[in-house]
Scaffold this motif. Structure first.
Motif, PDB file in Angstrom:
ATOM      1  N   GLN A  75       0.829  -1.202   0.000  1.00  9.49           N
ATOM      2  CA  GLN A  75       0.000   0.000   0.000  1.00  9.49           C
ATOM      3  C   GLN A  75       0.869   1.261   0.000  1.00  9.49           C
ATOM      4  OE1 GLN A  75      -2.891   0.525   3.239  1.00  9.49           O
ATOM      5  NE2 GLN A  75      -4.424   0.761   1.620  1.00  9.49           N
ATOM      6  N   THR A  79       0.403   4.094  -2.841  1.00 11.74           N
ATOM      7  CA  THR A  79       0.059   5.481  -2.547  1.00 11.74           C
ATOM      8  C   THR A  79       1.179   6.444  -2.931  1.00 11.74           C
ATOM      9  OG1 THR A  79       0.825   5.254  -0.279  1.00 11.74           O
ATOM     10  CG2 THR A  79      -1.522   4.904  -0.670  1.00 11.74           C
TER      11      THR A  79
ATOM     12  N   THR B 166       6.940  -7.829  11.055  1.00  7.90           N
ATOM     13  CA  THR B 166       5.540  -7.757  10.637  1.00  7.90           C
ATOM     14  C   THR B 166       5.404  -6.826   9.427  1.00  7.90           C
ATOM     15  OG1 THR B 166       5.118  -5.860  12.083  1.00  7.90           O
ATOM     16  CG2 THR B 166       4.685  -8.038  12.996  1.00  7.90           C
ATOM     17  N   ALA B 167       6.408  -5.984   9.204  1.00  5.83           N
ATOM     18  CA  ALA B 167       6.336  -4.973   8.139  1.00  5.83           C
ATOM     19  C   ALA B 167       4.983  -4.277   8.185  1.00  5.83           C
ATOM     20  CB  ALA B 167       6.600  -5.590   6.769  1.00  5.83           C
ATOM     21  N   ALA B 168       4.536  -3.980   9.390  1.00  3.36           N
ATOM     22  CA  ALA B 168       3.184  -3.445   9.559  1.00  3.36           C
ATOM     23  C   ALA B 168       3.108  -1.945   9.288  1.00  3.36           C
ATOM     24  CB  ALA B 168       2.686  -3.735  10.968  1.00  3.36           C
ATOM     25  N   LEU B 169       4.239  -1.257   9.335  1.00  5.74           N
ATOM     26  CA  LEU B 169       4.192   0.190   9.109  1.00  5.74           C
ATOM     27  C   LEU B 169       4.758   0.550   7.749  1.00  5.74           C
ATOM     28  CD1 LEU B 169       5.275   1.701  12.557  1.00  5.74           C
ATOM     29  CD2 LEU B 169       2.979   1.231  11.700  1.00  5.74           C
ATOM     30  N   THR B 170       4.277   1.649   7.217  1.00  5.49           N
ATOM     31  CA  THR B 170       4.755   2.115   5.917  1.00  5.49           C
ATOM     32  C   THR B 170       4.536   3.615   5.828  1.00  5.49           C
ATOM     33  OG1 THR B 170       4.578   1.751   3.529  1.00  5.49           O
ATOM     34  CG2 THR B 170       2.520   1.835   4.737  1.00  5.49           C
ATOM     35  N   TYR B 171       5.201   4.234   4.846  1.00  3.10           N
ATOM     36  CA  TYR B 171       4.820   5.589   4.477  1.00  3.10           C
ATOM     37  C   TYR B 171       3.648   5.488   3.535  1.00  3.10           C
ATOM     38  CZ  TYR B 171       9.396   7.639   5.722  1.00  3.10           C
ATOM     39  OH  TYR B 171      10.515   8.083   6.349  1.00  3.10           O
ATOM     40  N   LYS B 172       2.677   6.335   3.702  1.00  2.00           N
ATOM     41  CA  LYS B 172       1.647   6.481   2.681  1.00  2.00           C
ATOM     42  C   LYS B 172       1.883   7.827   2.011  1.00  2.00           C
ATOM     43  CE  LYS B 172      -1.449   3.062   3.837  1.00  2.00           C
ATOM     44  NZ  LYS B 172      -2.595   3.274   4.725  1.00  2.00           N
ATOM     45  N   SER B 173       1.492   7.917   0.745  1.00  2.00           N
ATOM     46  CA  SER B 173       1.676   9.139  -0.021  1.00  2.00           C
ATOM     47  C   SER B 173       3.172   9.456  -0.138  1.00  2.00           C
ATOM     48  CB  SER B 173       0.899  10.289   0.598  1.00  2.00           C
ATOM     49  OG  SER B 173       0.932  11.398  -0.268  1.00  2.00           O
ATOM     50  N   ARG B 174       3.512  10.677  -0.507  1.00  2.00           N
ATOM     51  CA  ARG B 174       4.931  10.960  -0.679  1.00  2.00           C
ATOM     52  C   ARG B 174       5.246  12.430  -0.445  1.00  2.00           C
ATOM     53  NH1 ARG B 174       6.026  11.335  -7.150  1.00  2.00           N
ATOM     54  NH2 ARG B 174       3.871  11.038  -7.748  1.00  2.00           N
ATOM     55  N   ASP B 181       1.637   4.956   8.425  1.00  2.00           N
ATOM     56  CA  ASP B 181       0.347   4.292   8.587  1.00  2.00           C
ATOM     57  C   ASP B 181       0.527   2.780   8.493  1.00  2.00           C
ATOM     58  OD1 ASP B 181      -2.357   4.113   9.017  1.00  2.00           O
ATOM     59  OD2 ASP B 181      -2.968   4.867   7.061  1.00  2.00           O
ATOM     60  N   THR B 182      -0.535   2.080   8.863  1.00  2.91           N
ATOM     61  CA  THR B 182      -0.571   0.630   8.693  1.00  2.91           C
ATOM     62  C   THR B 182      -1.375   0.336   7.431  1.00  2.91           C
ATOM     63  OG1 THR B 182      -2.599   0.590   9.955  1.00  2.91           O
ATOM     64  CG2 THR B 182      -0.576   0.180  11.168  1.00  2.91           C
ATOM     65  N   PHE B 183      -1.441  -0.917   7.054  1.00  5.89           N
ATOM     66  CA  PHE B 183      -2.262  -1.278   5.910  1.00  5.89           C
ATOM     67  C   PHE B 183      -3.705  -0.888   6.191  1.00  5.89           C
ATOM     68  CE2 PHE B 183      -5.134  -4.559   4.062  1.00  5.89           C
ATOM     69  CZ  PHE B 183      -5.087  -4.085   2.760  1.00  5.89           C
ATOM     70  N   ASP B 184      -4.257  -0.070   5.327  1.00  7.84           N
ATOM     71  CA  ASP B 184      -5.652   0.327   5.418  1.00  7.84           C
ATOM     72  C   ASP B 184      -6.020   0.957   6.762  1.00  7.84           C
ATOM     73  OD1 ASP B 184      -7.246   0.280   3.234  1.00  7.84           O
ATOM     74  OD2 ASP B 184      -8.512  -1.367   3.900  1.00  7.84           O
TER      75      ASP B 184
END
Ligand code: SF4
Ligand code: FES
Ligand code: FES
Lengths: 176, 529
Positions: A75, A79, B166-174, B181-184
């Motif tokens: 995701q 995004t 868990t790779a549960a966190l990510t950047y959303k947007s840029r 954020d987390t997935f969804d």
């Protein structure tokens, strides 16, 4: 030239995505071109967008599982790129170039005309779901400015009259 | 080994060491935000730029390994100062600068660097970009997110990718709009979630349980060991005015690098539960408060008079306490002693080499009990042990096993006189004839032996509540009252020394060298945070 309309699969049908045989075959084929599964992420996403019309959360989960990544990671990538649709797009996405060459060659007028004619602003879509208007940066076709990209096709050297004809055609349901 | 000169100081460090770590050894603190000694190096924040003689451009220290003869300038270079100032200006352009109401203040890398190096003016006149809706958001059960403060170092993301996996966190947007954020937007339920707040250099991620309870600079830190399972993660007890506020990881590459699992971390609060504050004696069904002196005199008689003596020890007790219990009750008084153990939830921890350590043992010191030759029993054998009458039953830790709070166990204990050590309210208090108040881990001192075989020392943060005493000391007082002078050892160090001469599992070990470090303030260890 025929611009193919986007048929966005509704979200309800994309909550638990399993790739059918055709998709699976195409993904497997894509994977042979890349050193790691992660490296194939972008082409696989393009494939999904082509197939489902957009990248729903359920699609992200399926892609993540297939490529051994976390859904969050996928995701994040989706995004990052503005050209992946994270909500169902209209059938025709009008991508008006807003960068310099187009702007000085009439791109701004095209945009204003579209806004007025369709009664929507940038980022919005018409009520019937036919058109969606977005502004984009240089499409790399400055030589034939002004340029509008509709779905995957470029329309170059556009005049307001040509644009009107195009919109007429598309809204009559004919594929241009 | 390569020799490097950093701001005029020459140090010799192993090949492959990066300039931040080499400088640390030279006594030069190169600032950093995205670098973390146990995460991959991404070179994102650019604050660590240094000048290297012979190199045309500044280099980032985190991603530059030493080479022999390298001459590096950090604080002594005007170019470096200028470059770092520029980096700070960009980092602060959108930062809310809300330190007075930010709970990270006092342990914030951005604040620290801003305070020492930054200028107190800004060119920024535009409205700062904000993230409405992500300013006080519960990212998961333990983590509160304030995205406005994030400096995009990606430490939290890398933690979930590389450590908790868990790779549960990510950047959303840029770009300017990128946010964590987390997935969804699903709840962030990583079992190591609170570590992301530890690694977050700023106040973008903070721990819900700790927020606004105590300013970081008020806390004192005491080295201890996690009581949650047999892995034995090293931690600091952060406390103020005899209250424990939190556990924070204490670096140990062999065990827990700089991590703690959420389960262990949030046991911190439980150390504040002290319900039993005075020795109590039951007379005609009623518990009466007595002094330690009275209690010990009476108990010395009871214990010596008991022809059948059984002792329920615990794998939650220190080696020193277990050793004293064995010497006194088994060797000296010929009683029977068991150590109940129960499996508990599976736990795991990643060490500094990236290897997982596993535990299916809910006690911090089962291995120590084993090495002292004590008999480890499960719930069923504990039930059989308590079956039938004895002249005296001694319970050294009512929380040793869940069986001890069952109706069946209480029924068995009712049959004969029971002496129990107690800290929190526990059903055994209803049947015990003697209750002796015992200190929590925060007021105890000693060693645990981890399942990996490390003998690890923990230190007392503050003196026990009320009249409570550490378990080892209760046994020492009893030995003294009974005239067993060989066991009248007046400190855990003395007990340890006795153990080290007698016990195979401890020979060659020296108390002073068992790690644990010296009590320090938060600043001295926050470099890993
Ligand atoms: S939330 Fe904290 S750790 Fe994560 S990227 Fe932002 S500043 Fe770094
Ligand atoms: S400016 Fe429009 S295509 Fe380049
Ligand atoms: S610490 Fe070196 S670039 Fe961030």
């Amino acid at each position: 030239m025929r611009t193919v309309a986007i048929h966005a699969v509704p979200e309800e049908q994309l909550t638990h995505v399993t790739f059918d045989a055709t998709m699976e075959e195409r993904i497997s084929e894509l994977l042979t071109h890349y050193p790691t599964r992660r490296a194939a992420l972008l082409p696989v996403l393009w494939l999904c967008q082509e197939r489902y019309g957009w990248i729903a959360p359920g699609v992200i989960e399926a892609v993540a599982a297939r490529l051994g990544e976390s859904p969050a990671f996928v995701q994040g990538v989706v995004t990052f790129y503005t050209m992946f649709y994270t909500s169902p797009p209209a059938r025709y996405v009008l991508q008006v170039c807003k960068t310099l060459s187009c702007a000085v060659c009439g791109g701004r007028e095209l945009l204003e005309h579209l806004k007025a004619r369709l009664g929507i602003d940038l980022g919005e879509r018409t009520q019937d779901g036919t058109f969606q208007l977005i502004g984009v940066q240089c499409l790399g076709a400055c030589g034939s400015a002004p340029v509008i990209q509709i779905n995957d096709d470029y329309y170059e050297n556009l005049t307001i009259e040509q644009l009107d004809a195009l919109v007429d055609e598309l809204s009559q349901g004919k594929e241009a | 080994m390569p020799k490097v000169t950093i701001d005029g100081t020459v140090v010799e460090v192993p090949a492959g060491t990066n300039l931040i770590e080499a400088a640390r050894q030279a006594g030069v603190a190169i600032p950093y935000f995205c670098y973390h000694p146990y995460l991959s190096i991404v070179g994102q924040c650019r604050i660590c730029m240094v000048e290297i003689e012979g190199a045309p451009r500044l280099a980032i220290a985190c991603a530059t390994p030493v080479t022999d003869g390298m001459v590096v300038r950090s604080e002594t270079s005007a170019r470096v100062k200028e470059a770092r100032d520029a980096v700070m200006e960009f980092l602060l352009a959108n930062h809310p600068l809300d330190c007075p109401v930010c709970d990270q203040a006092g342990e914030c890398l951005l604040q620290d660097h801003s305070f020492t190096e930054g200028r107190d003016t800004t060119h920024m006149v535009e409205t700062r970009r904000t993230f409405p809706g992500l300013e006080r958001r519960l990212l998961g059960p333990h983590i509160v997110q304030n995205q406005n403060r994030c400096i995009h170092c990606s430490r939290c993301i890398r933690f979930t990718q590389e450590i908790s996996e868990t790779a549960a966190l990510t950047y959303k947007s840029r770009g300017n709009h990128a946010f964590i954020d987390t997935f969804d937007g699903q709840p962030f339920t990583d079992p190591f979630s609170a570590c992301t707040a530890d690694v977050c250099p700023v106040g973008a991620l903070t721990i819900r349980e700790f927020r606004f309870r105590k300013r970081a600079w008020k806390l004192r830190s005491t080295p201890s060991v996690c009581p949650g399972c047999s892995i034995g993660c090293n931690l600091w007890i952060d406390h103020h005015e005899r209250t424990v506020y939190r556990f924070t990881p204490r670096e140990n590459p062999a065990v827990n690098a700089t991590w703690l699992c959420d389960f262990g971390r949030f046991l911190a609060e439980s150390l504040n539960e002290t319900h039993c504050l005075h020795p109590l004696h039951r007379v005609e069904g009623q518990l009466h408060r007595v002094s330690w002196g009275e209690a010990m005199r009476a108990l010395a008689l009871d214990v010596s008079a008991a022809r059948t003596l059984r002792v329920v020890a615990s794998a939650n007790l220190s080696n020193e306490t277990l050793f004293l219990a064995r010497e006194l009750f088994v060797r000296h008084l010929k009683g029977e002693l068991v150590v109940p153990v129960h499996p508990g939830e599976p736990r795991r921890m990643k060490n500094g080499k990236g290897e997982w350590l596993y535990s299916r043992d809910a006690h911090p010191n089962s291995e120590g009990a084993r090495r002292l030759g004590l008999e480890l029993v499960d719930g069923e054998r504990l039930a059989r042990f308590l079956y039938g009458a004895a002249d005296l039953t001694v319970i050294l830790d009512p929380t040793a096993h869940p069986y001890l709070s069952t109706a069946e166990a209480l029924q068995l204990l009712r049959v004969s006189p029971t002496l129990s050590l107690a800290r929190t309210n526990h059903p055994t208090a209803e049947v015990a004839s003697w209750l002796l108040p015992v200190a929590s881990l925060a007021s105890d001192e000693g060693t645990f032996t981890s399942s990996g075989g490390h003998v690890q020392r923990f230190q007392p943060a503050f003196s026990p509540a009320g009249e409570a005493r550490p378990a080892w000391q209760i046994l020492q007082l009893l030995a003294r009252a009974m005239g067993v002078s060989a066991l009248d050892l007046d400190s855990p160090a003395a007990v340890f020394a006795a153990m080290a001469t007698k016990e195979k599992g401890f020979s060659g070990l020296e108390w002073e060298r068992l790690g644990g470090g010296s009590p320090s303030t938060y600043r001295e260890h926050q470099h890993v945070g």
